[in-house]
Design an enzyme around this catalytic site. Structure first.
Site, short mmCIF file in Angstrom:
data_model
loop_
_atom_site.label_atom_id
_atom_site.label_comp_id
_atom_site.label_asym_id
_atom_site.label_seq_id
_atom_site.Cartn_x
_atom_site.Cartn_y
_atom_site.Cartn_z
N ASP A 107 -18.33 21.94 34.36
CA ASP A 107 -18.63 20.51 34.44
C ASP A 107 -18.03 19.67 33.31
O ASP A 107 -17.71 20.17 32.23
CB ASP A 107 -20.16 20.32 34.37
CG ASP A 107 -20.84 20.67 35.68
OD1 ASP A 107 -20.23 21.38 36.50
OD2 ASP A 107 -22.00 20.24 35.87
N HIS B 252 -19.78 24.48 31.18
CA HIS B 252 -19.03 23.26 30.88
C HIS B 252 -17.67 23.60 30.28
O HIS B 252 -17.59 24.35 29.31
CB HIS B 252 -19.83 22.39 29.91
CG HIS B 252 -21.14 21.94 30.49
ND1 HIS B 252 -22.24 22.77 30.54
CD2 HIS B 252 -21.50 20.78 31.09
CE1 HIS B 252 -23.23 22.12 31.14
NE2 HIS B 252 -22.81 20.92 31.48
N HIS C 95 -18.69 14.24 39.68
CA HIS C 95 -19.78 14.31 38.67
C HIS C 95 -20.02 12.92 38.06
O HIS C 95 -20.39 12.82 36.90
CB HIS C 95 -19.39 15.33 37.60
CG HIS C 95 -20.53 15.85 36.78
ND1 HIS C 95 -21.79 16.10 37.27
CD2 HIS C 95 -20.58 16.19 35.45
CE1 HIS C 95 -22.56 16.56 36.30
NE2 HIS C 95 -21.86 16.62 35.19
N HIS D 165 -20.68 9.99 33.72
CA HIS D 165 -21.77 10.92 33.42
C HIS D 165 -23.10 10.18 33.23
O HIS D 165 -23.86 10.43 32.30
CB HIS D 165 -21.45 11.77 32.18
CG HIS D 165 -22.13 13.11 32.19
ND1 HIS D 165 -23.34 13.34 31.58
CD2 HIS D 165 -21.77 14.28 32.77
CE1 HIS D 165 -23.67 14.61 31.77
NE2 HIS D 165 -22.74 15.20 32.48
ZN LIG Z 1 -22.47 17.09 33.23
#
Ligand SMILES: [Zn+2]
Length: 277
Positions: A96, A250, A147, A151
């Site tokens: 991510d 991530h 995503h 954010h």
């Molecule tokens: Zn995230």
């Protein structure tokens, strides 16, 4: 011979004592039997063994979160109706917050060497800065996931028009970078899915993607060294991953995560089929 009143009392006392001893002996023959919760312990009973040590409680928020996930897992759905598992025995790795010019090429190289496909949840702002990395992700055969543009952890609670605009702007940036790429999934930042955001993502052709395993690679507690951080991420993923798990990690600004996956990808490959979703 007639017994005096005091002798009768003594005999009665002896009889009571014998009944008591017989009861004690019977109880001693079954030491493993659980004691009746309402039985009062005999004064001369041996001390009860100390209770098993209880694990220290996890932080309430974490415990609550885990409980939600566990209940949802039984129902096969995460928050807001999002997806928790791959739907098969295969395991899916998800990365991510990128693309990240330093870390994304490293994880892409590792995945290519290991012939593994993963899913990348991209932040629109980062896509706009590094469209070439989006093309590399697509060229590597990986799956794309929206995503949000910046954010936004609270997007799911905003008006539908704002949600739609954010998701559309992010998809537009991804498509500007890789025109024919399919964007199969949406993941709400922080996993903050709401029924509204899940429904809008669905209207836009995207499934909502939660996770089953979170090694908290984004968390850097004070005093934790890089080696300790990597060891913690590796241990958590190895311990928690089961067939069907979606694993959250991530690639954005997390060099230790990439280092951990140099160990994890071969380890996982030996045990699971790894898929891009
Ligand atoms: Zn995230």
């Amino acid at each position: 011979m007639r017994l005096s009143r005091s002798n009768k009392l003594v005999l009665f006392g002896v009889a009571l004592l014998m009944v008591g001893l017989a009861g004690r002996a019977a109880a001693d023959e079954t030491p493993s039997a659980p004691s009746h919760p309402q039985a009062k312990p005999a004064i001369s009973a041996p001390p009860t063994p100390p209770a098993k040590p209880v694990k220290p409680p996890v932080k309430p928020t974490e415990a609550a979160k885990q409980k939600v996930v566990t209940i949802s897992a039984r129902q096969g759905r995460g928050p807001g109706g999002s997806r928790l598992t791959t739907g098969s025995k295969a395991v899916a790795l998800t990365f991510d917050d990128g693309p990240d010019p330093a870390q994304t090429p490293k994880i892409l190289q590792l995945l290519a060497q290991q012939h593994v496909h993963a899913t990348f949840c991209l932040v629109g702002q980062n896509v706009a800065k590094h469209p070439e990395l989006v093309r590399q992700i697509v060229a590597g055969g990986h799956t794309l996931c929206n995503h949000t543009w910046s954010h936004d952890l609270k997007l799911g609670k905003k008006p539908a028009a704002k949600i739609k605009a954010d998701l559309a702007r992010t998809n537009a940036a991804i498509r500007a970078a890789a025109p024919n790429a399919k964007i199969r999934y949406f993941r709400a930042p922080g996993g903050n899915f709401t029924p509204a955001v899940v429904a809008i993502a669905k209207q836009m052709g995207m499934g909502s993607l939660y996770w089953k395993v979170d090694p908290r690679d984004w968390d850097h507690p004070e005093g934790e060294t890089h080696a300790q951080h990597r060891a913690r991420v590796i241990a958590k993923v190895e311990h928690s991953t089961h067939p069907g798990a979606i694993v959250l990690s991530h690639d954005y600004a997390q060099p230790d995560t990439i280092a951990a996956y140099r160990t994890l990808v071969p380890w996982l490959k030996k045990r699971y089929k790894l898929i891009g979703l």
